[in-house]
Design an enzyme around this catalytic site. Structure first.
Site, PDB file in Angstrom:
ATOM      1  N   THR A 107       0.877  -1.169   0.000  1.00 19.73           N
ATOM      2  CA  THR A 107       0.000   0.000   0.000  1.00 19.73           C
ATOM      3  C   THR A 107       0.915   1.220   0.000  1.00 19.73           C
ATOM      4  O   THR A 107       1.516   1.555   1.015  1.00 19.73           O
ATOM      5  CB  THR A 107      -0.919   0.001   1.233  1.00 19.73           C
ATOM      6  OG1 THR A 107      -1.726  -1.172   1.207  1.00 19.73           O
ATOM      7  CG2 THR A 107      -1.816   1.234   1.228  1.00 19.73           C
ATOM      8  N   LYS A 184      -6.556   1.328  -3.917  1.00 17.28           N
ATOM      9  CA  LYS A 184      -6.360   0.732  -2.593  1.00 17.28           C
ATOM     10  C   LYS A 184      -6.458   1.776  -1.484  1.00 17.28           C
ATOM     11  O   LYS A 184      -7.072   1.541  -0.433  1.00 17.28           O
ATOM     12  CB  LYS A 184      -5.002   0.032  -2.524  1.00 17.28           C
ATOM     13  CG  LYS A 184      -4.662  -0.537  -1.146  1.00 17.28           C
ATOM     14  CD  LYS A 184      -5.718  -1.551  -0.688  1.00 17.28           C
ATOM     15  CE  LYS A 184      -5.592  -1.895   0.794  1.00 17.28           C
ATOM     16  NZ  LYS A 184      -4.268  -2.356   1.195  1.00 17.28           N
ATOM     17  N   LYS A 253      -0.619   5.188   8.909  1.00 18.99           N
ATOM     18  CA  LYS A 253       0.208   5.461   7.723  1.00 18.99           C
ATOM     19  C   LYS A 253      -0.662   5.519   6.475  1.00 18.99           C
ATOM     20  O   LYS A 253      -0.550   6.439   5.655  1.00 18.99           O
ATOM     21  CB  LYS A 253       1.275   4.372   7.600  1.00 18.99           C
ATOM     22  CG  LYS A 253       2.196   4.507   6.378  1.00 18.99           C
ATOM     23  CD  LYS A 253       1.737   3.721   5.153  1.00 18.99           C
ATOM     24  CE  LYS A 253       1.704   2.234   5.405  1.00 18.99           C
ATOM     25  NZ  LYS A 253       1.338   1.479   4.166  1.00 18.99           N
TER      26      LYS A 253
END
Length: 321
Positions: A107, A184, A253
């Site tokens: 990611t 994503k 994050k």
């Protein structure tokens, strides 16, 4: 640059894989089960002996894994780590042959992959972004959803590799380079938003005196239903499981990356910014290694008790029947 294009014309049988964490562990095992030869590397040396016992070749560096396999996958925690693993002195670009393939399933954001394409225009290197959804349980089961950005012909060439790790019906070519990363990040952002909204609504309803099970059944039967409310939240409501398989530090994050992407494209995201702050408060309260669903606990703390369903929630459908 090589001119025979053989590396780009056939599906590889030998795969390098860098990053053997909770996601990479399941993904690599499924590649081995599917019959791919595997060359693995991870910064944690203690993991590598286990893979040698499974029949994988162990590489001393990301460069060595890329050189040995010609096609290499990264599954890493942050864009900064991806950048170091790809561009460092012992990184993937130092070992990957001309016309080799790098697939980033982390990611992450487009910047690192874009930089690789800019720096290697004459080497013929194929770069795909292919982040995944499905958590560690999906990685272990080989049922990940995969969102791939890049050249359509290359996606089809590599489809058997993706199908070894993911659900064939949910392996999606979502657009050009960078589209996989964007899809994503937006999926994560919406899922985190569903979690915070669900926790808030359930806490208010319970505090107002409504039975938790009745309230959830009413919401599931209503136009406000969501996959999170119907399925994902059950792990908390029945078992007190906040999914420690994915740490809240990583969730924060991801939220930072998605709001950064929004700023880059010039779209205000007030709701997402609030969700990010709720997550950061939960991280400060419960620690970096708390589960990704731990923000739910903030609202339980306000109630002074956990929100748990009594009995079998799936058997009790008086409202939805």
């Amino acid at each position: 640059m090589r001119t025979d294009h053989t590396m780009q014309q056939r599906t590889p049988t030998r795969i390098g894989f860098v990053g053997l964490g909770s996601m990479g562990s399941g993904m690599t095992r499924n590649l081995l089960k599917a019959g791919f030869e595997l060359v693995v590397h991870d910064a944690r040396r203690e993991l590598l002996d286990e893979y040698a016992a499974l029949g994988a070749e162990v590489a001393d560096s990301a460069a060595a894994a890329a050189a040995s396999a010609g096609t290499v996958i990264t599954m890493l925690p942050t864009p900064a780590i991806v950048n170091e693993v790809v561009n460092g002195p012992d990184g993937i670009l130092a070992g990957l042959p001309d016309e080799g393939t790098w697939i980033d399933m982390s990611t992450s954001v487009p910047a690192v992959a874009d930089d690789v394409r800019r720096r290697t225009p004459d080497r013929g290197i194929v770069v795909l972004d292919a982040p995944v959804s499905g958590m560690a349980v999906g990685a272990a089961a080989g049922r990940l959803q995969i969102f791939i950005g890049g050249d359509a012909e290359q996606v089809e060439r590599l489809r058997p590799v993706f199908e070894a790790m993911g659900d064939p019906e949910r392996i999606l070519h979502v657009g050009p380079h960078g589209a996989g990363y964007a899809v994503k990040l937006m999926i994560n952002q919406l899922w985190f938003s569903h979690l915070v909204a669900t926790a808030e609504v359930l806490a208010v309803g319970v505090k107002a005196g409504v039975d938790l099970g009745v309230l959830r059944d009413a919401l599931v039967a209503s136009p406000a239903n969501s996959n999170f409310l119907e399925h994902d939240v059950v792990s908390i409501l029945q078992h007190g499981d906040y999914d420690e398989g994915f740490a809240i530090a990583l969730a924060c994050k991801d939220l930072g990356l998605s709001t950064d992407l929004a700023a880059t494209v010039g779209v205000p995201v007030e709701v997402s910014a609030v969700v990010e702050q709720v997550y950061r408060r939960a991280r400060a309260t419960y620690g970096d290694r708390a589960g990704e669903m731990t923000p739910f606990q903030l609202y339980e703390d306000l109630l002074g008790r956990p929100m748990r369903l009594g009995g079998d929630a799936e058997a009790r459908r008086a409202v939805t029947a």
